[in-house]
Write a protein that holds these residues in place. Structure first.
Motif, short mmCIF file in Angstrom:
data_model
loop_
_atom_site.label_atom_id
_atom_site.label_comp_id
_atom_site.label_asym_id
_atom_site.label_seq_id
_atom_site.Cartn_x
_atom_site.Cartn_y
_atom_site.Cartn_z
N PHE A 19 -4.68 11.00 -4.94
CA PHE A 19 -5.58 9.87 -4.71
C PHE A 19 -6.56 10.17 -3.59
CE2 PHE A 19 -1.86 9.12 -2.01
CZ PHE A 19 -2.46 8.92 -0.77
N ASP A 20 -7.66 9.48 -3.61
CA ASP A 20 -8.57 9.37 -2.47
C ASP A 20 -8.59 7.92 -2.05
OD1 ASP A 20 -9.63 12.07 -2.52
OD2 ASP A 20 -10.54 11.46 -4.42
N LEU A 21 -8.57 7.72 -0.76
CA LEU A 21 -8.73 6.35 -0.28
C LEU A 21 -10.22 6.14 -0.02
CD1 LEU A 21 -5.64 6.05 1.97
CD2 LEU A 21 -6.29 4.44 0.19
N LEU A 31 0.84 -1.20 0.00
CA LEU A 31 0.00 0.00 0.00
C LEU A 31 0.88 1.26 0.00
CD1 LEU A 31 -2.73 1.41 0.09
CD2 LEU A 31 -2.70 1.19 2.58
N ALA A 32 1.90 1.24 0.84
CA ALA A 32 2.80 2.40 0.92
C ALA A 32 3.45 2.66 -0.44
CB ALA A 32 3.87 2.15 1.98
N LYS A 33 3.93 1.60 -1.06
CA LYS A 33 4.62 1.78 -2.34
C LYS A 33 3.68 2.32 -3.41
CE LYS A 33 8.26 -1.62 -1.76
NZ LYS A 33 8.53 -3.06 -1.93
N LEU A 89 1.88 9.53 -6.03
CA LEU A 89 2.29 10.90 -5.72
C LEU A 89 3.56 11.29 -6.47
CD1 LEU A 89 1.65 10.90 -1.87
CD2 LEU A 89 0.24 12.00 -3.62
N VAL A 132 -10.63 1.55 3.19
CA VAL A 132 -9.44 0.84 3.66
C VAL A 132 -9.87 -0.14 4.73
CG1 VAL A 132 -7.18 1.00 4.76
CG2 VAL A 132 -7.96 2.85 3.28
N LEU A 137 0.85 4.10 -3.05
CA LEU A 137 0.50 5.51 -2.81
C LEU A 137 1.70 6.41 -3.14
CD1 LEU A 137 -1.57 5.31 0.51
CD2 LEU A 137 -2.35 5.12 -1.87
N ASP A 138 2.86 5.93 -2.78
CA ASP A 138 4.09 6.65 -3.06
C ASP A 138 4.27 6.87 -4.56
OD1 ASP A 138 6.64 7.56 -1.75
OD2 ASP A 138 7.46 6.18 -3.24
N ILE A 196 -7.94 -2.88 7.08
CA ILE A 196 -6.63 -3.45 7.40
C ILE A 196 -6.83 -4.67 8.27
CG2 ILE A 196 -4.42 -3.03 8.51
CD1 ILE A 196 -4.48 -0.24 7.59
#
Lengths: 414, 414, 414, 414
Positions: free
Chosen positions: A34-36, A20-22, A28, A39, A24-25, A41
């Protein structure tokens, strides 16, 4: 003004695996927003997480680029569509827009059903069979005119790896490549895994083979006996190597030297490189390594152990080779094919002291196969660890020390 | 008690080249003793030196071992005898006791006459033609049943290298492999030599070609433009490389990336490894690199320069390759043969950022060819410098910086 | 059975910076479980994210261990409490349970207020002033008996770094250490930043200084002129080095050599190491580097540029030093203190060709300072990149090539 | 036209040690010519060789340069004259033209007699005592105003090393630095020598001490137990290290970790770097390492072994240090002096996994002390091997494997 948009799904161990981090990264970084939208988890290691991300961009082209960039991380566009296929235009040539695989588990949607892609490996294309009932990877050299090849990215999804449940060295998040970390526990974890795999292999269980791909430094540095022992004792089930490892191994048997260095006498024997050539010439006279072993000319060592234990050996040729030995596959495409054919069933890969074999073998392995790369030169393990799976572990140490410690932990006494 | 003895001659630049010291050292190391029956040391660089050494040992076997060990340094037994030959027992197999060559100039005595061995290269055998009038090296793969091959060591002599008369970097005694020495003057010496060689090559003079063997790091690190310029300007006359260098070079032209790193935009483009595959697929569609250049699909870069200038390119395949590109010689024995065929006429070899090509090319080069090995990893130049000739120079630096500085000295402006 | 529990907050760029993933990973790795009680993910780069995590463990000890492990990633326990302090038991000794800092921005809660910790640096303690109105880091050597030092972890929070807004090389997620990546765009990004910083520095703006810490390989490899130019032109504002760099720089001026290698004549001058000693002896005779420059004995080079531009130079001694030169701080604790005093205001750190200075300087820098580590040996940049901030960039190349390219981009003509 | 001339003598093992070849080479390289007026070459290892060389040059300056260049190789001008001395102009400053030593055995001629220079070490000056009856080396920091220091080159002679009579690894001509050679026999030779030295040391014989200089990677990589065993068993008699090795050794005892990596549990313990700091703080509380061991706080490991066996430990500080520990000599000049004082009596030096300590110790050792340099990074052994004596052996392997194999050969069982 970011008027172009698309929603993508991410699913699986997307927190655990940094997916997820990658993603979104990347969005950007590349200039999107983006809009989440949703989510979820997972609260345990078993429960998967899920995210629905709406991507917005200022241009259509950027949206396409971003989708292309995040798809290998498992992001699939929300509205599910079948994948598209196209016939190969000629033998050995993929359709222009072929989908290039990652080494992660992959599925394609065909006729509304998700099919697992068989024999996943990086940098190949995906072939759908005639009935549309099965999919598998295909190399450029193997494709035949008219083969139905997946094109574009729609209807393809990549499943992020799950962290392995055992808490051994293969489960760490951080890169393991360092000359400054204690090797002991890493080798202990590898030994524990090899003990399990030997047991599983004896019971005929799947994914239980241990593959070792190695270079001649194994012999030069003094790791020959340890590796031969590992093979004899049933801890290694497939060997990938080149002409040099095999020749130096048998040279050690015939002359007691490797590259002209006496292995037991402990002295450099001037111009001992001759021994290497004479060894190759001798085996060529006999006709095969198998015959040399069964006739008793070659008595000890790695090749002898492989012949006696019936271990398959794939020897690939290079332009550095003298000879080469009978059995060396001099054609690189045929050698690659032989290596690829040996990969299914592998549950652990040890890549030892050979950049060429480490990278070539790494390219053929799915991300799900735990892999250890051992080299005294840190750039080799780094290359492999860069593959981005939890399972690649790098060890900066010399091959002989590694094999000796490993064999010692598995019960060898010297 | 050292009752076994033999006298050997040493001749040539045996002081200059440390040959006398090494030979006496070997005799003592191995357990023999010696008398210097005669020593004449040349008083100028031009005048050769000469020594007659009587070796004594306690056993016949040791005497043979010592003679074997010192022969590659140019020591020939005093009483001159013809060399012995034997017919090859089978295709691809040398006689058991074949003489294995060094990469130093070598002569054999046949019918009382000393013949130069043609195409000298290390680790081959020596073939005498039917008339006994000429000798040349022969690889194991090339030998045919019945070929007359030199066996034993009698009647073979090796001529120590003369220090080159120019006092440039190639004339230093000490190893040149160090990250801590100033690169500037070494590159200046290489540039000076390349300027001379271009002139000589234009005039059709012998030994005037510059061979560059390189790896894909040339492209990744940003050395593509400099190398293309060197080729366009006539400073490089033969290129040895693999699939990867050629593919990344053309990928840079088609996509502006190398291994997914944007070369001009200056940003990593995610999953850009696709570009590499698509480039290869594209060239396979077109059918050849030549056609891709002449049709205008490939416009700039190393491959384009080679096609336009008619520079021969030998591309050797490995098991790491994707594709491969049309033109890659996938069979390592055939590739080696193609490389060997390109070596005659080479007056300078630049081995840049490729262990495989550096070692493979180094193996094919006579000791007389000045050789430069450039790699950011010091173990590669060390390997080459270990070849033991004055002419191997190692530079620990990255390929792009080397090529840019070299091209700059030769007149390139950026 | 996981009956022990604690809720922690995470706040800031916790997705972007992988913080959330790492924290959840650690909890699971160490044997705990978690519930995500609340997750708010920022939809833009500017908007921070927020998570509330309930950790559960089977033992109190494990809960404490987990809190200890995740605290440096910014996790603070939900119920906010003041930090605890204790008086130092003796000069030079911290209280047993002192809080050890990271290099990330840190706050402590004291008397109900959050105070920023001044001069953050890794592996120090936190000193609260007498009034309880300010906090700053403190090294072990500096602490005095009775100093109020923070102990335990309560009331301390670490703020994860924000990705820098500019999309240059310092903003990448992946490690940048590789010999196989194009250096060009990385150096271009550094040059762009240096141009900005010079402008900001001229205007007296904060965090605008460029610090260069370098080793003598800069001189050996031929980077002296480029570095001197960078200093003269106002691109470098602080220099950290050792005795060797300074001595070789001035040796080059007095004798035209470095370590006995002629820098311009281009030839090794035998036993030139004498020049190094004579240079040091000469400067000792004169009394100081400043006097040597102002009196005209030393005319060109790095030291001359520093003296002329009034650039502060911290020279730290080591046991390898000859001499040493006047001005070298031979006591390592005093040298460290001088380096620490020079760090505030630094907006970019270039660590070039010196493991010792790179690691020592890296230890002193807050994570917020963009840092570039250049070395031909990949293990040095790897070490620095392991610091775990976005801002550490590694370049595997030789110092001279780096400095020349950098100076070229900044307008130097040769 | 080469009208300037001088005759020089060379004497000793000038063939064996390549000295004659190097000298003639230098003369020609630098632009001179020579006549060999007399050459006598020893016929056995014991019998020295002798050469009288007449050097001719076109200028006086060149003749001086050549004499300067060949003098360190043992060439002394034919007509013997006394050396010249001059009083030091100030404390800490040598006379301008001081003679800079090599690390080879050296003599000076004073009042017609040849005096051995005591405590030879490279890059120092030679002090003659007031009576003119003795000479010894002197560092720049130690010289006092008025001290009688040798200047110029006349009356100074350097004695080339004799090849050691034992045919072990220390007697090889070629550089031993290679990751591709079998380590086994090299370590076996070292072990044999250590066994002899222990015996000789027990009998109180001279030159029988073993010095180990090591870095913290010994602990990180898992070599702590082996080294502690070697010390306990009396195989190591002096230890040179830094703050880090000592701190990590004791951290392993107190916390079972090194740099945060569990050494026995086999797992990375997050933020374990704290343990390092707490260890140092604890020892500072106790006051000394000795007290920590004798009071039972520190029970096992390298430091404990040193304290128990009364082994002198010189700990030198650097700017990378945390703390530092009590006992660390933070001043580099004082630390160097302490190391220098410990060198006499050393019969074997092991330099393990520390560039700084390897180079610093190497600088202090006479060429006659057999030296082994072990590092996983080949550049460190290369640096040492470049010292140009037969006695420097390089091993490219990790410290832990080296120490374990060495201890195993010396009788340790695990």
């Amino acid at each position: 003004m970011n008027q172009y948009q698309e929603s993508v799904f991410l699913q699986g161990h997307i927190i655990d695996s940094l997916v997820l981090a990658k993603v979104l990264d990347l969005i950007l970084m590349m200039g999107g927003t983006f809009d989440l939208e949703e989510v979820h988890i997972g609260k345990t290691r078993e429960e998967p997480s899920r995210a629905l991300i709406r991507i917005r961009t200022a241009s259509k082209a950027l949206l396409v680029d971003i989708l292309k960039a995040i798809q290998p991380h498992g992001a699939s566009v929300k509205q599910e569509a079948d994948c598209r296929t196209e016939g190969a235009p000629a033998d050995g040539v993929f359709p222009e827009d072929f989908y290039a695989t990652t080494h992660l588990p992959t599925q394609i949607r065909f006729n509304g059903r998700w099919l697992d892609v068989d024999r996943i490996e990086m940098d190949l294309a995906i072939l759908v069979n005639e009935e549309g009932s099965a999919a598998q990877t295909l190399s450029m050299g193997e494709v035949r005119r008219g083969d139905r090849v997946v094109v574009g990215r729609e209807g393809v999804r990549v499943i992020p790896l799950q962290r392995p449940p055992e808490r051994d060295v293969f489960g760490f998040m951080e890169s393991q490549v360092s000359a400054e970390r204690p090797h002991g526990h890493i080798i202990a974890d590898i030994a524990a895994r090899m003990r399990q795999l030997r047991e599983r292999h004896r019971r005929g269980q799947p994914e239980s083979k241990v593959l070792l791909a190695g270079g001649p430094a194994i012999i030069h540095a003094g790791g020959r006996d340890a590796l031969a022992w590992l093979i004899e004792e049933g801890f290694v089930h497939i060997l990938f190597c080149g002409n040099a490892l095999a020749a130096h191994d048998m040279e050690a048997d015939l002359y007691g030297t490797s590259l002209g260095y006496g292995l037991t006498a402990g002295r450099a024997i001037p111009h001992g490189h001759e021994h290497h050539l004479r060894t190759i010439n001798r085996i060529r006279t006999i006709g095969s390594i198998e015959a040399a072993v069964t006739s008793g000319v070659i008595k000890q060592g790695i090749m002898a152990a492989c012949v006696r234990r019936g271990i398959p050996v794939v020897m690939a040729g290079t332009i550095r080779d003298d000879g080469p030995l009978p059995g060396v596959i001099t054609d690189s495409v045929r050698a690659q094919r032989a290596m690829r054919a040996a990969v299914p069933g592998v549950g652990l890969a040890l890549l030892v002291a050979s950049t060429l074999h480490a990278v070539a073998t790494g390219n053929l392995l799915p991300a799900t196969v735990p892999t250890v790369c051992v080299d005294v030169n840190p750039s080799v393990p780094t290359k492999l660890a860069d593959r981005g799976s939890f399972q690649a572990v790098g060890l900066v140490m010399d091959a002989a020390s590694f094999l000796s410690e490993l064999a010692g932990l598995l019960g060898r006494t010297t």
